[in-house]
Write a protein that holds these residues in place. Structure first.
Motif, PDB file in Angstrom:
ATOM      1  N   ILE A   1       0.750  -1.222  -0.020  1.00  0.00           N
ATOM      2  CA  ILE A   1       0.129  -0.087  -0.139  1.00  0.00           C
ATOM      3  C   ILE A   1       0.837   1.166  -0.095  1.00  0.00           C
ATOM      4  CG2 ILE A   1      -1.457   1.194   1.225  1.00  0.00           C
ATOM      5  CD1 ILE A   1      -2.791  -1.263   0.210  1.00  0.00           C
ATOM      6  N   ASP A   2       0.751   2.262  -0.978  1.00  0.00           N
ATOM      7  CA  ASP A   2       1.336   3.565  -0.846  1.00  0.00           C
ATOM      8  C   ASP A   2       0.562   4.532  -0.314  1.00  0.00           C
ATOM      9  OD1 ASP A   2       3.558   2.384  -2.077  1.00  0.00           O
ATOM     10  OD2 ASP A   2       2.811   2.536  -4.194  1.00  0.00           O
ATOM     11  N   GLY A   3      -0.601   4.524  -0.432  1.00  0.00           N
ATOM     12  CA  GLY A   3      -1.467   5.461   0.167  1.00  0.00           C
ATOM     13  C   GLY A   3      -2.888   5.500  -0.038  1.00  0.00           C
ATOM     14  N   PRO A   4      -3.896   6.257   0.438  1.00  0.00           N
ATOM     15  CA  PRO A   4      -5.114   6.622  -0.048  1.00  0.00           C
ATOM     16  C   PRO A   4      -5.210   7.057  -1.375  1.00  0.00           C
ATOM     17  CG  PRO A   4      -4.644   8.134   1.768  1.00  0.00           C
ATOM     18  CD  PRO A   4      -3.566   7.429   1.617  1.00  0.00           C
ATOM     19  N   ALA A   5      -6.298   6.423  -2.119  1.00  0.00           N
ATOM     20  CA  ALA A   5      -6.638   7.118  -3.383  1.00  0.00           C
ATOM     21  C   ALA A   5      -7.931   7.683  -3.444  1.00  0.00           C
ATOM     22  CB  ALA A   5      -6.521   5.760  -4.489  1.00  0.00           C
ATOM     23  N   GLY A   6      -8.610   7.837  -2.523  1.00  0.00           N
ATOM     24  CA  GLY A   6      -9.852   8.343  -2.489  1.00  0.00           C
ATOM     25  C   GLY A   6     -11.130   7.647  -2.697  1.00  0.00           C
ATOM     26  N   ARG A   7     -12.077   7.839  -2.219  1.00  0.00           N
ATOM     27  CA  ARG A   7     -13.150   7.081  -2.130  1.00  0.00           C
ATOM     28  C   ARG A   7     -13.362   5.510  -1.860  1.00  0.00           C
ATOM     29  NH1 ARG A   7     -14.786   8.547  -8.735  1.00  0.00           N
ATOM     30  NH2 ARG A   7     -12.483   7.730  -8.539  1.00  0.00           N
ATOM     31  N   GLY A   8     -12.648   5.576  -1.000  1.00  0.00           N
ATOM     32  CA  GLY A   8     -12.379   4.321  -0.194  1.00  0.00           C
ATOM     33  C   GLY A   8     -11.477   3.321  -0.993  1.00  0.00           C
ATOM     34  N   GLN A   9     -10.610   3.749  -1.730  1.00  0.00           N
ATOM     35  CA  GLN A   9      -9.679   3.379  -2.497  1.00  0.00           C
ATOM     36  C   GLN A   9      -7.906   3.412  -2.081  1.00  0.00           C
ATOM     37  OE1 GLN A   9     -10.687   4.628  -6.533  1.00  0.00           O
ATOM     38  NE2 GLN A   9     -11.833   2.632  -6.985  1.00  0.00           N
TER      39      GLN A   9
ATOM     40  N   SER B   1       6.225  -3.609  -9.924  1.00  0.00           N
ATOM     41  CA  SER B   1       6.180  -2.178 -10.415  1.00  0.00           C
ATOM     42  C   SER B   1       6.812  -1.003  -9.409  1.00  0.00           C
ATOM     43  CB  SER B   1       4.472  -1.946 -10.213  1.00  0.00           C
ATOM     44  OG  SER B   1       4.018  -2.373 -11.467  1.00  0.00           O
ATOM     45  N   ALA B   2       7.389  -0.203 -10.129  1.00  0.00           N
ATOM     46  CA  ALA B   2       8.161   0.684  -9.330  1.00  0.00           C
ATOM     47  C   ALA B   2       7.352   2.066  -9.180  1.00  0.00           C
ATOM     48  CB  ALA B   2       9.371   1.139  -9.886  1.00  0.00           C
ATOM     49  N   TRP B   3       7.612   2.650  -7.759  1.00  0.00           N
ATOM     50  CA  TRP B   3       6.569   3.854  -7.460  1.00  0.00           C
ATOM     51  C   TRP B   3       6.922   4.861  -8.439  1.00  0.00           C
ATOM     52  CZ3 TRP B   3       8.491   8.620  -5.326  1.00  0.00           C
ATOM     53  CH2 TRP B   3       7.271   9.457  -4.664  1.00  0.00           C
ATOM     54  N   GLU B   4       5.775   5.437  -8.897  1.00  0.00           N
ATOM     55  CA  GLU B   4       5.525   6.534  -9.745  1.00  0.00           C
ATOM     56  C   GLU B   4       5.867   6.286 -11.248  1.00  0.00           C
ATOM     57  OE1 GLU B   4       7.868  10.096  -7.996  1.00  0.00           O
ATOM     58  OE2 GLU B   4       5.998  11.058  -7.537  1.00  0.00           O
ATOM     59  N   VAL B   5       6.673   5.305 -11.653  1.00  0.00           N
ATOM     60  CA  VAL B   5       6.904   5.383 -12.714  1.00  0.00           C
ATOM     61  C   VAL B   5       6.283   4.311 -13.786  1.00  0.00           C
ATOM     62  CG1 VAL B   5       9.169   6.541 -12.664  1.00  0.00           C
ATOM     63  CG2 VAL B   5       9.030   3.846 -12.465  1.00  0.00           C
ATOM     64  N   ASP B   6       5.844   3.339 -12.896  1.00  0.00           N
ATOM     65  CA  ASP B   6       4.924   1.849 -13.541  1.00  0.00           C
ATOM     66  C   ASP B   6       3.703   1.891 -13.196  1.00  0.00           C
ATOM     67  OD1 ASP B   6       7.374   1.161 -14.645  1.00  0.00           O
ATOM     68  OD2 ASP B   6       7.951   0.039 -12.832  1.00  0.00           O
ATOM     69  N   GLY B   7       2.771   1.055 -13.825  1.00  0.00           N
ATOM     70  CA  GLY B   7       1.424   1.031 -13.776  1.00  0.00           C
ATOM     71  C   GLY B   7       1.324   0.395 -12.010  1.00  0.00           C
ATOM     72  N   GLY B   8      -0.006   0.594 -11.375  1.00  0.00           N
ATOM     73  CA  GLY B   8      -0.121   0.236 -10.074  1.00  0.00           C
ATOM     74  C   GLY B   8      -1.279  -0.627  -9.771  1.00  0.00           C
ATOM     75  N   VAL B   9      -1.711  -0.993  -8.614  1.00  0.00           N
ATOM     76  CA  VAL B   9      -3.020  -1.492  -8.418  1.00  0.00           C
ATOM     77  C   VAL B   9      -3.736  -0.770  -7.509  1.00  0.00           C
ATOM     78  CG1 VAL B   9      -4.008  -3.761  -7.370  1.00  0.00           C
ATOM     79  CG2 VAL B   9      -1.495  -3.683  -8.338  1.00  0.00           C
ATOM     80  N   VAL B  10      -5.166  -0.702  -7.717  1.00  0.00           N
ATOM     81  CA  VAL B  10      -5.955   0.071  -7.291  1.00  0.00           C
ATOM     82  C   VAL B  10      -6.868  -0.956  -6.300  1.00  0.00           C
ATOM     83  CG1 VAL B  10      -8.263   1.751  -7.249  1.00  0.00           C
ATOM     84  CG2 VAL B  10      -6.206   1.935  -8.886  1.00  0.00           C
ATOM     85  N   VAL B  11      -6.805  -0.708  -5.005  1.00  0.00           N
ATOM     86  CA  VAL B  11      -7.380  -1.651  -3.850  1.00  0.00           C
ATOM     87  C   VAL B  11      -8.690  -1.003  -3.468  1.00  0.00           C
ATOM     88  CG1 VAL B  11      -7.063  -3.070  -1.974  1.00  0.00           C
ATOM     89  CG2 VAL B  11      -5.099  -2.677  -3.364  1.00  0.00           C
TER      90      VAL B  11
ATOM     91  N   THR C   1      -8.931  -0.897   5.538  1.00  0.00           N
ATOM     92  CA  THR C   1      -8.365   0.024   6.325  1.00  0.00           C
ATOM     93  C   THR C   1      -6.870  -0.376   6.350  1.00  0.00           C
ATOM     94  OG1 THR C   1     -10.303   0.404   7.318  1.00  0.00           O
ATOM     95  CG2 THR C   1      -8.286   1.224   8.335  1.00  0.00           C
ATOM     96  N   PHE C   2      -5.865   0.440   5.709  1.00  0.00           N
ATOM     97  CA  PHE C   2      -4.527   0.170   5.699  1.00  0.00           C
ATOM     98  C   PHE C   2      -3.690   1.437   6.033  1.00  0.00           C
ATOM     99  CE2 PHE C   2      -6.884  -2.358   2.293  1.00  0.00           C
ATOM    100  CZ  PHE C   2      -6.329  -3.476   2.832  1.00  0.00           C
TER     101      PHE C   2
END
Length: 465
Positions: free
Chosen positions: A397-405, A413-423, A427-428
């Motif tokens: 987990i890198d951080g909240p993405a809004g709307r419970g995501q 995947s590397a931070w900021e440069v590659d695609g990621g995963v929306v969970v 509560t994390f």
């Protein structure tokens, strides 16, 4: 005209604008550390600062334009009286030197890549009312000093760890050795000590960076290899993931592959800019690798590191590139199935050997080829990620993405440069490792839900895969 010194009843306010790569980010963090330790207080908006530092990039002409635009925006704040001091650092400072003083009358000091430590006396000089404008670009370099304090600007659970500076390779398209100098490696003990310190500060993922990380150690006594460094870092308790970026193909070895594969904390992720696959292009780029050797190396890495995710860069429109060369590159990208592909349209850099090479590919053709290759990779990425729907995996987990995501990433995947995963849901906290099931995909990102059978899963540290 002498400036009136600023009243020192409160700490002077400082703003940083950092452009370019993670190596520049670390340089900014070191300069920030010097300034904060001396009493400066950081603010996000240069318009609210007493002194602003623009740490520039100049790797490509497009980066030069971006850096000059950023300097111009901050210079406007100086002209309007909202800012007292403006200091320009980094690669454009090294490349343009005193020319920046002439182009931007508002700039008080220009400090090249090797003069980053001088940012503190330069800032204090400006605040004390000093009026002499200065440019120092005596020698190239970058922040490698382990004794200098560092103010991290990344999320608390991850950090960049610079292991080297400069580059000994002389690719014909690249200006980096002129801006950063030759290879300079930090001693193994210093790097491991910094990794341990980062763990004490809450970091769980470190990203090893340098202009050429596989060149680490070639300039040190005894000529240690990157494999030695990875073995040492793999024993650092408290680290979850260790990621290596910016590796150079020629310096990979079977020992490095074996070390990577058996390590507990080194993630199965390889970042290796290949730049092209056509033999003529590799030769004129001076990549020191034949097409056959390049293909064989990629196959050895994929076979030797189970589940490895592969990130690479390509340049299209290099002088002399024909339709046949480009078609060969497209065929290679389709057959090799890279996880992450970055495509650059060749930019003519005046100080590089390729600037004089012919025949030149027209700009429109370069842009068209870049668009075509990106479209191909987008299709391949979409198909590859769609096949992962239903898969169970572990993400950080890198951080909240809004709307419970939640914004998250797999080890691939590397931070900021590659695609990621929306969970979706849960509560994390940043840095948590969570078991999820993939529920959907797009061209570059995955969507997932916490695994119902286990809910929130904080995986054991030291078992990142």
């Amino acid at each position: 005209m002498t400036r009136t010194p600023i009243p020192q009843a409160s700490p002077p306010k400082l703003a940083f604008v950092t452009l370019g790569c993670p190596k520049n980010t670390v340089d900014s963090e070191k300069m920030l550390g010097l300034l904060v330790s001396d009493g400066f207080r950081t603010v996000a908006d240069p318009g609210e600062a007493d002194v602003a530092v623009v740490n520039t990039c100049a790797f490509l002409q497009s980066a030069v334009r971006e850096s000059r635009d950023a300097i111009g925006r901050v210079a406007e704040l100086k002209r309007s009286g909202r800012l007292r001091g403006l200091i320009v650092t980094g690669c454009l400072a090294q490349r343009a030197g005193e020319g920046l003083l002439a182009d931007f009358p508002e700039v008080d000091a220009v400090l090249g890549t090797g003069q980053w430590r001088e940012v503190l006396p330069a800032a204090r000089y400006v605040l004390a009312g000093g009026s002499e404008r200065r440019a120092r670009v005596d020698f190239p370099g970058g922040a490698l000093d382990s004794l200098t304090p560092r103010a991290l600007s990344t999320p608390r659970h991850l950090a960049y760890l610079k292991i080297s500076e400069g580059c000994d390779h002389r690719c014909t398209f690249c200006i980096i050795p002129r801006l950063r100098g030759d290879q300079q490696s930090r001693p193994l003990e210093e790097i491991v000590a910094e990794a341990r310190q980062l763990v004490c500060e809450g970091v769980r993922e470190i990203n090893l960076i340098g202009q050429d990380t596989t060149g680490w150690g070639t300039d040190l006594p005894g000529r240690p290899e990157l494999a030695n460094l990875l073995e040492a870092l793999d024993s650092v308790e408290g680290l979850t993931w260790i990621r290596v970026q910016y590796t150079y193909p020629r310096l990979w070895s079977d020992r490095l592959i074996e070390t990577w594969a058996r390590a507990k904390r080194i993630v199965p992720y390889v970042d290796m800019p290949l730049q092209h696959i056509a033999a003529d292009m590799l030769r004129t780029m001076a990549r020191a690798m034949t097409a056959a050797d390049t293909r064989a190396l990629v196959r050895r890495i994929k076979a030797g590191i189970p589940g490895v995710a592969f990130r690479t860069n390509f340049i299209v429109g290099f002088p002399g590139e024909t339709d046949a060369h480009f078609d060969e590159l497209c065929d290679y990208v389709e057959e090799e199935a890279f996880d992450h592909v970055v495509v650059f349209s060749y930019e003519r850099e005046p100080e590089t050997p390729s600037a004089q090479m012919t025949p030149r590919v027209p700009v429109n053709a370069r842009r068209s080829r870049r668009a075509r290759l990106l479209a191909l990779q987008q299709r391949l990425s979409r198909e590859r990620l769609a096949r992962r729907i239903g898969e169970r995996t572990t993400v950080m987990i890198d951080g909240p993405a809004g709307r419970g995501q939640w914004a998250a990433r797999t080890a691939g995947s590397a931070w900021e440069v590659d695609g990621g995963v929306v969970v979706e849901g849960g509560t994390f906290a940043p840095g948590d490792r969570v078991a999820v099931r993939i529920t959907g995909s797009s061209a570059y990102d995955l969507f997932a839900a916490p695994e119902p059978a286990r809910g929130r899963e904080l995986a054991l540290i030291g078992a990142p895969r």
